[in-house]
Design an enzyme around this catalytic site. Structure first.
Site, PDB file in Angstrom:
ATOM      1  N   GLU A 353     -59.927  34.333  19.003  1.00 55.28           N
ATOM      2  CA  GLU A 353     -59.365  33.956  17.713  1.00 55.28           C
ATOM      3  C   GLU A 353     -60.257  32.863  17.119  1.00 55.28           C
ATOM      4  O   GLU A 353     -61.175  33.155  16.390  1.00 55.28           O
ATOM      5  CB  GLU A 353     -57.916  33.485  17.879  1.00 55.28           C
ATOM      6  CG  GLU A 353     -57.149  33.418  16.574  1.00 55.28           C
ATOM      7  CD  GLU A 353     -55.644  33.405  16.790  1.00 55.28           C
ATOM      8  OE1 GLU A 353     -54.933  33.021  15.860  1.00 55.28           O
ATOM      9  OE2 GLU A 353     -55.191  33.783  17.891  1.00 55.28           O
ATOM     10  N   GLU A 636     -49.753  25.383  21.544  1.00 54.81           N
ATOM     11  CA  GLU A 636     -49.367  26.236  20.426  1.00 54.81           C
ATOM     12  C   GLU A 636     -47.857  26.443  20.390  1.00 54.81           C
ATOM     13  O   GLU A 636     -47.245  26.466  19.323  1.00 54.81           O
ATOM     14  CB  GLU A 636     -50.052  27.597  20.555  1.00 54.81           C
ATOM     15  CG  GLU A 636     -49.672  28.601  19.490  1.00 54.81           C
ATOM     16  CD  GLU A 636     -50.356  29.944  19.689  1.00 54.81           C
ATOM     17  OE1 GLU A 636     -50.471  30.691  18.702  1.00 54.81           O
ATOM     18  OE2 GLU A 636     -50.782  30.252  20.824  1.00 54.81           O
TER      19      GLU A 636
END
Length: 787
Positions: A353, A636
Site C-alpha cells: 500500500e 491502524e
C-alpha cells in the site's frame, strides 16, 4: 559537496530525457547511463541539475552526488517531476571525468496498489534520466547534457521495487553493454524539488536476537520504523544473505509478517567474496521492527543496524507528563510520522500500500505541524493533490494517485468526504502554523471545486453517498470506528451524517479562507452553502429531544465541536453525548474522522474529567492500550493485537499508521494549552488555555515554532495549579484559564478574569481549581438522560 539553491540555477533545459537500452522492463535488473567527458579546468562553482523517470542515484568519478535518498521523489509524474541541483565542483577534476546515473523502477513502474489488482508501469514503462552540468549556477550554456551519445548497462541490482525490496549481486561489476535512446519529454513539467529531501536518521542497534527452529536469526531493533537494514558481512563469493522484515511477533513469539500481504519486503545480497562487504539498499525502503536473516553458503554477518529514513529529520516539539504510557504515545506518534513522511504522507510503510491517503493526512496535519517543520512537505504534496483532482472537483483517496491513469481495477477511487477535505484542512493547518497565505491562495480554486462536488453528490445540503465502492461520492465515513461489545454493538455514525457534517465543516472553512485572501464573492457563496447545510442538518439529524440520529460518539463530537447543534438542544445533546461514553464504559467509540474531535468536544461541553478518563483508560479500544501491548508506533486498528496476543486479520492490519496519533494535537493545544491564534497565525499570537488533568501532573511541553520556542507546563498540588509559560520574543500571548479557576494570579498580580495579554518572556500563573472540575465517568448516571 552542498546542495545548490534551486532558484539560483539558470532556467530552461537543454538536456534530453534518455532511457538505457540495456533496460528490459519492470522487475528486471536496474540499469545505468554514463558518459566520460573532459574539463580544461574546475572553476569551483559547477552545478549538476538532475532528475529521472524512476529513481536515480548519481556518481561522478566514482563518488556519490549528494546524500539524498529516493530521488527525484514522488509526484504526479505525468504533470510534475522534481529535479535536484547539486554543487559538484569537489567531485570534478581537470582532464577526464566520468558520470554514471543509476536508475531503478521506484514508484514510477514497480508495483503499487494491492491484492489481486496490483498496478505496474503506473506512470510509464521506461526508466530514464535527464541531467545538465553547468560551470556556474547562473550559466545558461551547459558543459554536459544527457543526449544520445551516452551509454548504458546493467547494475548489480538485479531487481528492485518499492514493495518488493531489492536483490543485489556484488559479484557483478557495471559494464557498458548498450546505448541510450532519447524519449519524448516535456521539460516544462520539471520543478525544483520543493521540500526537504529524504535522509537517513541515526541508526538503531540490535536490542536482542535469537535463532529460530530453521536456523534463521531474528534481530529485534526495538523500534518499528520506515527505512532499511544495513549490514556488514564476510564470506565466500556466491554466499547469500536474505533479509525479511516484520513489525510484530505472533502469539507464540515467532517472526511474523502476514500483514504485508503481497509485498515481498525482502533484501537479497550475494557476496563478492572480497573481505568485509557492506550493503544497504539503493532504491527501496521497508517498514519493520524485526529482521529475519537467512544465510546460504559460507558467510557471517559482522554487524547489522536498522537505519530510519524520513523527509522530516528534526523534532520540533516535546511533551512529557507523569504517565510513562502517555509519554510513549507521543514518541510513538513521532515515529509513525517519521516512517510515513517519506516524500508523501503515506498511511503505512510496510505492506502493499504505502499510499498518500488524503483522509489520514487531513486528520493528522495539525499534529504533524507541531512535531516537525512540515510547511514545504505539505505544500509540495498539496500541489500533487491539485494535479490529481478530477475535473468535477473530486479529490482522490490517495495522492499521488496511481488509479488516475490506470483506473481499470479501481474505478471511482476518489470523492470520499473526510478524505477529499484534505484539500482545505491541510492548507489551513499550514496557514495556522506558518502564517502562509500563499498556500491558501494557491489551493483555494481546488477547495471550491471540492465543496461544489460534495454538494452535487445529492444536489443539496444533505449528502447521501452511495454505499458501493466506486460510486460517485462513495465515502469511507468514520473509517475503522470500533463497534463495542459484540453481544450488543454500539451505534455508529451513518455515511449521510458524516458526509453532511464534513460538507458544513469544509464549506465554512473555505468561506473563511476566501475572506482571508480577499475573495469576498467566493466567501459569501461558501458561507451561504454552510448556512444551508447547518439548517438542513438540524432538521434531518437532530430529534425534538436533542438526540442525534445515530446517537454515537462521532456524531456528537463533530456536531458539538463545529456548533451544528441548535442552541435549544445543546444541553440535551451534551447529556446524550455523555451517555454514549458511559455505554462504552469510557472507551473510544470513534474512527478516523471522529477521534480527533472526541476529547476537544468533551472539554468544550465542560467535561474535562470525562475526557481525561477516556484518554487515560488502558483497555481496547484506547490510545494507551496499544502502548501497554508494546507498540512503538501508532496502530491502524484499535484492536490490532488482542489482549491474549492474537493478531487481527492480516488483510488490513498495519502497526505503523499515524492517524490515531492525531490526539497529540490535543495534548499540545488542550493539555499543555498552547495554540496559534487564527486571527494572527504563525504563532504571532499564542493562545494559552490549559486543560488540567491532575493524574498527568507535572506536564511540560515545547514547540519550536517559526516565531521561536514556545513552552508551557503545569503542576498540581492539592487544588493549586502552577502554570509556567514562555512566549517567544517575536510573539505575544493571550491567557485563558479553565472554567472553575479561582484566585488566579499572573506574575504575582490578580488575573483580570478575561483574556490576559502576555508579553514575550516567561510567566507564572497560579490558580486554584475546584474539585468539581475533575469529576469523571464515575460521577455520571447513564440513566440521567436515555435515548
Amino acid at each position: 559537496m552542498e546542495k545548490a539553491a534551486p532558484d539560483s540555477v539558470a532556467t530552461g533545459w537543454v538536456a534530453e530525457m534518455i532511457r538505457p537500452l540495456s533496460d528490459q522492463g519492470v522487475g528486471t535488473p536496474a540499469s545505468f547511463v554514463s558518459k566520460t567527458f573532459r574539463l580544461d579546468r574546475v572553476g569551483g562553482r559547477e552545478v549538476l541539475r538532475i532528475s529521472a523517470l524512476g529513481l536515480y542515484r548519481c556518481f561522478i568519478n566514482g563518488r556519490r552526488v549528494g546524500h539524498d535518498l529516493l530521488t527525484p521523489g514522488w509526484t504526479a509524474y505525468d504533470k510534475r517531476l522534481s529535479f535536484q541541483t547539486y554543487l559538484v565542483a569537489d567531485l570534478l577534476v581537470p582532464g577526464e571525468n566520468e558520470i554514471s546515473i543509476w536508475l531503478g523502477d521506484g514508484w514510477l513502474r514497480s508495483q503499487l496498489m494491492w491484492g489481486k489488482a496490483p498496478i505496474f508501469n503506473t506512470w510509464g514503462e521506461h526508466i530514464a534520466a535527464i541531467a545538465e552540468l553547468r560551470a556556474a549556477p547562473e550559466d545558461r550554456d551547459p558543459i554536459l547534457v544527457t543526449d544520445a551519445s551516452w551509454q548504458s548497462g546493467e547494475l548489480p541490482i538485479r531487481k528492485s521495487g518499492i514493495y518488493y525490496g531489492e536483490a543485489f549481486d556484488a559479484r557483478l561489476t557495471p559494464v557498458v553493454s548498450a546505448g541510450v535512446e532519447p524519449l519524448p519529454f516535456d521539460s516544462s513539467i520539471l520543478v525544483a524539488h520543493e521540500t526537504t529531501p529524504v535522509r537517513e536518521l541515526v541508526p538503531i542497534e540490535v536490542v536482542r536476537s535469537w535463532t529460530d527452529a530453521e536456523g534463521r536469526t531474528v534481530y529485534d531493533f526495538g523500534q518499528n520504523l520506515g527505512g532499511y537494514v544495513a549490514f556488514s558481512v564476510k564470506g565466500d563469493a556466491g554466499a547469500r544473505v536474505e533479509v525479511e522484515h516484520g513489525e510484530v511477533l505472533d502469539q507464540s513469539g515467532q517472526f511474523y509478517n502476514g500483514n504485508y500481504r503481497t509485498a515481498a519486503a525482502r533484501f537479497e545480497y550475494t557476496l563478492a567474496g572480497k573481505g568485509e562487504e557492506h550493503y544497504r539498499p539503493t532504491f527501496t525502503f521497508q517498514g519493520y521492527r524485526y529482521a529475519r536473516v537467512t544465510i546460504s553458503g559460507n558467510a557471517r554477518l559482522t554487524h547489522i543496524v536498522s537505519v530510519p529514513i524520513s523527509s522530516v529529520t528534526e523534532v520540533k516539539a516535546s511533551f512529557t507528563s507523569a504517565n510513562p504510557l502517555v509519554n510513549r504515545l507521543v514518541l510513538n506518534t513521532l515515529w509513525s510520522q517519521r516512517s510515513n513522511f517519506i516524500e508523501v504522507p503515506t498511511d503505512c510503510p510496510q505492506r502493499d500500500e504505502r499510499l498518500g491517503w488524503t483522509g489520514d493526512a487531513q486528520v493528522f496535519a495539525g499534529t504533524a505541524c507541531y512535531l516537525a517543520d512540515t510547511q514545504s512537505f505539505f505544500t509540495k504534496w498539496l500541489r500533487d493533490v491539485v494535479a490529481d483532482q478530477r475535473e468535477d472537483g473530486a479529490v482522490p483517496h490517495v495522492v499521488p494517485d496511481p488509479t488516475r491513469l490506470k483506473p481499470q481495477d479501481y474505478p471511482g477511487f476518489f470523492g470520499s468526504t473526510g478524505w477529499g477535505d484534505a484539500i482545505a484542512q491541510v492548507p489551513w493547518q499550514v496557514y495556522l502554523h506558518y502564517g502562509d497565505t500563499a498556500i491558501l491562495r494557491e489551493t483555494l480554486p481546488a477547495m471550491v471545486k471540492w465543496v461544489d462536488f460534495v454538494w452535487s453528490i445529492s444536489d443539496g445540503p444533505i449528502v447521501s453517498p452511495p454505499r458501493q465502492w466506486g460510486g460517485r461520492g462513495f465515502t469511507f465515513g468514520d473509517w475503522l470506528q470500533p463497534s463495542g461489545p459484540s453481544a450488543k454493538p454500539l451505534p455508529t455514525i451513518g455515511d449521510d451524517a458524516a458526509a453532511t457534517i464534513y460538507l458544513f465543516i469544509t464549506a465554512s472553512l473555505v468561506g473563511r479562507i476566501a475572506r482571508i485572501v480577499g475573495e469576498t464573492g467566493i466567501a459569501a457563496r461558501m458561507e451561504d452553502m454552510a448556512s444551508q447545510v447547518k439548517s438542513a442538518f438540524a432538521r434531518e439529524f437532530v430529534t425534538a429531544s436533542g438526540r442525534l440520529a445515530y446517537d454515537d460518539q462521532t456524531s456528537y463530537a463533530l456536531a458539538i465541536l463545529h456548533d451544528l447543534v441548535p442552541e435549544e438542544h445543546r444541553e440535551a445533546a451534551k447529556d446524550y453525548f455523555k451517555s454514549t461514553i458511559l455505554r462504552s464504559e469510557g472507551r473510544i467509540g470513534t474512527g478516523f474522522i471522529g477521534t480527533p474531535a472526541l476529547l476537544p468536544s468533551l472539554v468544550k461541553i465542560g467535561e474535562p474529567g470525562i475526557a481525561a478518563d477516556v484518554f487515560l483508560q488502558e483497555q481496547v479500544p484506547g490510545w494507551l492500550y496499544q502502548v501497554k501491548m508494546g507498540a512503538t508506533t501508532i496502530w491502524e486498528r484499535w484492536d490490532a493485537i488482542a489482549p491474549d496476543g492474537s493478531i487481527y486479520n492480516p488483510q488490513m492490519n498495519s502497526y505503523n499508521h499515524y492517524a490515531y496519533g492525531a490526539v497529540c494535537q490535543w495534548l499540545f493545544e488542550g493539555v499543555a494549552g498552547f495554540r496559534p491564534d487564527p486571527q494572527d497565525p504563525g504563532f504571532a499570537t499564542i493562545i494559552f488555555e490549559p486543560t488540567i488533568i491532575p493524574e498527568l501532573s507535572p506536564v511540560a511541553a515545547s514547540h519550536d515554532s517559526i516565531a521561536g520556542t514556545i513552552k508551557a507546563g503545569w503542576s498540581v498540588e492539592g487544588e493549586t495549579v502552577t502554570y509556567d509559560v514562555e512566549v517567544p520574543d517575536q510573539s505575544r500571548g493571550l491567557l485563558r484559564l479553565p472554567a472553575g479557576a479561582r484566585n488566579a494570579q499572573v506574575d504575582g498580580q490578580a488575573w483580570n478574569g478575561g483574556d490576559e495579554p502576555l508579553s514575550a518572556g516567561q510567566h507564572r500563573i497560579v490558580f486554584e481549581l475546584a474539585p468539581a472540575a475533575r469529576l469523571g465517568l464515575d460521577k455520571l448516571d447513564i440513566n440521567a438522560r436515555t435515548p
